[in-house]
Design a protein around this motif. Structure first.
Motif, PDB file in Angstrom:
ATOM      1  N   ASP A  14       0.856  -1.181   0.000  1.00 46.85           N
ATOM      2  CA  ASP A  14       0.000   0.000   0.000  1.00 46.85           C
ATOM      3  C   ASP A  14       0.896   1.236   0.000  1.00 46.85           C
ATOM      4  N   ASN A  15       0.779   2.072  -1.049  1.00 44.00           N
ATOM      5  CA  ASN A  15       1.606   3.276  -1.168  1.00 44.00           C
ATOM      6  C   ASN A  15       3.095   2.927  -1.079  1.00 44.00           C
ATOM      7  N   GLY A  16       3.493   1.929  -1.880  1.00 40.87           N
ATOM      8  CA  GLY A  16       4.903   1.528  -1.858  1.00 40.87           C
ATOM      9  C   GLY A  16       5.352   1.092  -0.487  1.00 40.87           C
ATOM     10  N   TRP A  17       4.571   0.150   0.120  1.00 40.84           N
ATOM     11  CA  TRP A  17       4.835  -0.363   1.476  1.00 40.84           C
ATOM     12  C   TRP A  17       4.824   0.747   2.520  1.00 40.84           C
ATOM     13  N   GLY A  18       3.982   1.754   2.268  1.00 34.63           N
ATOM     14  CA  GLY A  18       3.804   2.830   3.234  1.00 34.63           C
ATOM     15  C   GLY A  18       4.852   3.918   3.152  1.00 34.63           C
ATOM     16  N   ASN A  19       5.839   3.750   2.260  1.00 37.75           N
ATOM     17  CA  ASN A  19       6.947   4.702   2.186  1.00 37.75           C
ATOM     18  C   ASN A  19       7.135   5.309   0.804  1.00 37.75           C
ATOM     19  N   GLY A  20       6.218   5.057  -0.127  1.00 40.77           N
ATOM     20  CA  GLY A  20       6.384   5.548  -1.483  1.00 40.77           C
ATOM     21  C   GLY A  20       7.513   4.868  -2.242  1.00 40.77           C
ATOM     22  N   GLU A  21       7.850   3.633  -1.856  1.00 41.81           N
ATOM     23  CA  GLU A  21       8.935   2.904  -2.525  1.00 41.81           C
ATOM     24  C   GLU A  21       8.552   2.578  -3.965  1.00 41.81           C
ATOM     25  N   LEU A  22       9.552   2.390  -4.821  1.00 38.31           N
ATOM     26  CA  LEU A  22       9.334   2.257  -6.252  1.00 38.31           C
ATOM     27  C   LEU A  22       9.439   0.824  -6.764  1.00 38.31           C
ATOM     28  N   GLN A  23       9.961  -0.098  -5.964  1.00 38.58           N
ATOM     29  CA  GLN A  23      10.231  -1.441  -6.452  1.00 38.58           C
ATOM     30  C   GLN A  23       9.011  -2.362  -6.341  1.00 38.58           C
ATOM     31  N   TYR A  24       9.059  -3.434  -7.131  1.00 36.71           N
ATOM     32  CA  TYR A  24       8.115  -4.548  -6.993  1.00 36.71           C
ATOM     33  C   TYR A  24       8.899  -5.689  -6.348  1.00 36.71           C
ATOM     34  N   TYR A  25       8.451  -6.146  -5.182  1.00 38.86           N
ATOM     35  CA  TYR A  25       9.133  -7.242  -4.503  1.00 38.86           C
ATOM     36  C   TYR A  25       8.703  -8.580  -5.101  1.00 38.86           C
ATOM     37  N   THR A  26       9.680  -9.448  -5.357  1.00 39.10           N
ATOM     38  CA  THR A  26       9.408 -10.764  -5.918  1.00 39.10           C
ATOM     39  C   THR A  26      10.113 -11.832  -5.082  1.00 39.10           C
ATOM     40  N   ASP A  27       9.831 -13.097  -5.428  1.00 41.96           N
ATOM     41  CA  ASP A  27      10.593 -14.215  -4.875  1.00 41.96           C
ATOM     42  C   ASP A  27      11.395 -14.913  -5.968  1.00 41.96           C
ATOM     43  N   ARG A  28      11.647 -14.232  -7.074  1.00 44.16           N
ATOM     44  CA  ARG A  28      12.401 -14.806  -8.190  1.00 44.16           C
ATOM     45  C   ARG A  28      13.880 -14.937  -7.825  1.00 44.16           C
ATOM     46  N   THR A  29      14.536 -15.900  -8.447  1.00 42.27           N
ATOM     47  CA  THR A  29      15.972 -16.053  -8.213  1.00 42.27           C
ATOM     48  C   THR A  29      16.748 -14.839  -8.687  1.00 42.27           C
ATOM     49  N   GLU A  30      16.187 -14.082  -9.618  1.00 42.78           N
ATOM     50  CA  GLU A  30      16.853 -12.866 -10.077  1.00 42.78           C
ATOM     51  C   GLU A  30      16.976 -11.829  -8.963  1.00 42.78           C
TER      52      GLU A  30
ATOM     53  N   ALA B 198      10.417   7.604   0.699  1.00 43.48           N
ATOM     54  CA  ALA B 198      10.483   8.875   1.408  1.00 43.48           C
ATOM     55  C   ALA B 198      11.859   9.155   2.000  1.00 43.48           C
ATOM     56  N   LEU B 199      12.538   8.127   2.463  1.00 40.83           N
ATOM     57  CA  LEU B 199      13.819   8.365   3.130  1.00 40.83           C
ATOM     58  C   LEU B 199      14.961   8.630   2.148  1.00 40.83           C
ATOM     59  N   PRO B 200      15.214   7.747   1.162  1.00 44.72           N
ATOM     60  CA  PRO B 200      16.381   7.987   0.303  1.00 44.72           C
ATOM     61  C   PRO B 200      16.107   8.839  -0.914  1.00 44.72           C
ATOM     62  N   GLY B 201      14.835   9.022  -1.280  1.00 44.42           N
ATOM     63  CA  GLY B 201      14.529   9.652  -2.559  1.00 44.42           C
ATOM     64  C   GLY B 201      14.739   8.672  -3.693  1.00 44.42           C
ATOM     65  N   SER B 202      14.523   9.122  -4.905  1.00 50.64           N
ATOM     66  CA  SER B 202      14.599   8.241  -6.073  1.00 50.64           C
ATOM     67  C   SER B 202      16.042   8.075  -6.535  1.00 50.64           C
ATOM     68  N   PRO B 203      16.333   6.968  -7.227  1.00 52.98           N
ATOM     69  CA  PRO B 203      17.652   6.843  -7.868  1.00 52.98           C
ATOM     70  C   PRO B 203      17.871   7.980  -8.852  1.00 52.98           C
ATOM     71  N   ASN B 204      19.142   8.265  -9.136  1.00 53.44           N
ATOM     72  CA  ASN B 204      19.457   9.286 -10.124  1.00 53.44           C
ATOM     73  C   ASN B 204      20.337   8.687 -11.221  1.00 53.44           C
ATOM     74  N   ALA B 205      20.824   9.528 -12.101  1.00 55.70           N
ATOM     75  CA  ALA B 205      21.592   9.042 -13.253  1.00 55.70           C
ATOM     76  C   ALA B 205      22.891   8.366 -12.843  1.00 55.70           C
ATOM     77  N   GLU B 206      23.358   8.620 -11.634  1.00 56.58           N
ATOM     78  CA  GLU B 206      24.607   8.022 -11.172  1.00 56.58           C
ATOM     79  C   GLU B 206      24.395   6.705 -10.439  1.00 56.58           C
TER      80      GLU B 206
END
Length: 283
Positions: A69-85, A255-263
């Protein structure tokens, strides 16, 4: 010999000795002024050494899947999986991998493991030996959450103990935090620990807490750097009940780290050499 495997052989010998000796923590390096409460522990009650390649031990670990919900409550951007990747055991370590990729509507994937319903405990020594990732927007954590399985209480009333959090664009610093009613989110009670002349992404470090009634001690390696007690929080102390379960995850953005950037370089890996839990004199 692989350095991680060599380290584990030495560590397992030390574990055997720990069953024969009562261990107390040295507190001389603690930076706080007050007298520190330090318990003893004598019994290892849960250990995952990640010695078997493949999927993590299903007797210990579950997974959170999706975006929450809302990126696990923190506005996170990832999709969590159980894939070996995104999550696997290789060469004696658990590898949690954050990737930049299109997956089920998200631009990033990662993994979040938890022991809910499989291993839960109140009080004791909780520790993990981890090598952290790096980069803007990378947010790994090793933490505990109060059991919410009966549905009658929700966060932050259930309590949260963040043993280790870290934002990847500050690779010399980690922090430990508690969240509860009246001191959650940005109002959590926290303190950071900073390495002198080193970074957390260049080698393994041991992150742990020693937890007993009315206190939680925070450690990095052999350094006790903080103690949190009921006097430090601005609401109800919810850590004398339980049990709590363990979570290991690598978030991307939020919310804590912000989004990734070009670096920010992908993929990013969090390597976990082991997770161990001991009873202490209060269990």
């Amino acid at each position: 010999m692989n350095k991680t495997i060599k380290y584990k052989i030495i560590n397992k010998a030390l574990l055997f000795i720990s069953f024969l000796l009562i261990t107390t923590f040295v507190i001389s390096s603690c930076e706080t002024d007050e007298t520190q409460t330090v318990a003893t522990f004598t019994e290892l009650v849960m250990s995952d050494e990640f010695d078997t390649d493949g999927a993590p031990n299903s007797a210990i670990w579950n997974y959170n899947i999706g975006t929450g919900d809302n990126g696990w409550g923190n506005g996170e951007l990832q999709y969590y999986t159980d894939r070996t990747e995104n999550v696997t055991v290789q060469n004696g370590v658990l590898v949690i991998t954050a990737k930049e990729e299109q997956f089920n509507g998200s631009n990033y994937t990662s993994a979040r493991l938890l022991t809910k319903g499989k291993f839960q405990q109140t009080y004791g020594r909780f520790e993990a030996r981890i090598k952290l990732p790096y980069g803007k927007g990378i947010w790994p954590a090793f933490w505990l959450l109060g059991d919410d399985s009966n549905g009658s209480e929700v966060w932050p009333q259930i309590g949260e103990i963040d043993i280790m959090e870290y934002v990847g664009n500050h690779p010399t610093k980690v922090f430990g935090t508690v969240h509860g009613p009246g001191y959650s989110g940005a109002q959590g009670v926290t303190k950071s620990y900073e390495l002198d002349g080193d970074r957390f992404d260049t080698g393994f470090h041991i992150f742990g807490i020693e937890w007993g009634p009315d206190y939680i001690n925070y450690y990095v390696d052999d350094v006790l750097y903080n103690q949190i007690t009921p006097e430090d929080v601005t609401g109800e102390w919810v850590f004398n009940r339980g049990p709590f379960y363990i979570i290991l995850n690598v978030a991307v953005g939020g919310a804590l780290p912000g989004s990734p950037n070009a670096e920010t370089v992908f993929p990013q890996n969090m390597l976990v050499d082991y997770v161990r839990v001991y009873k202490n004199s209060y269990n």
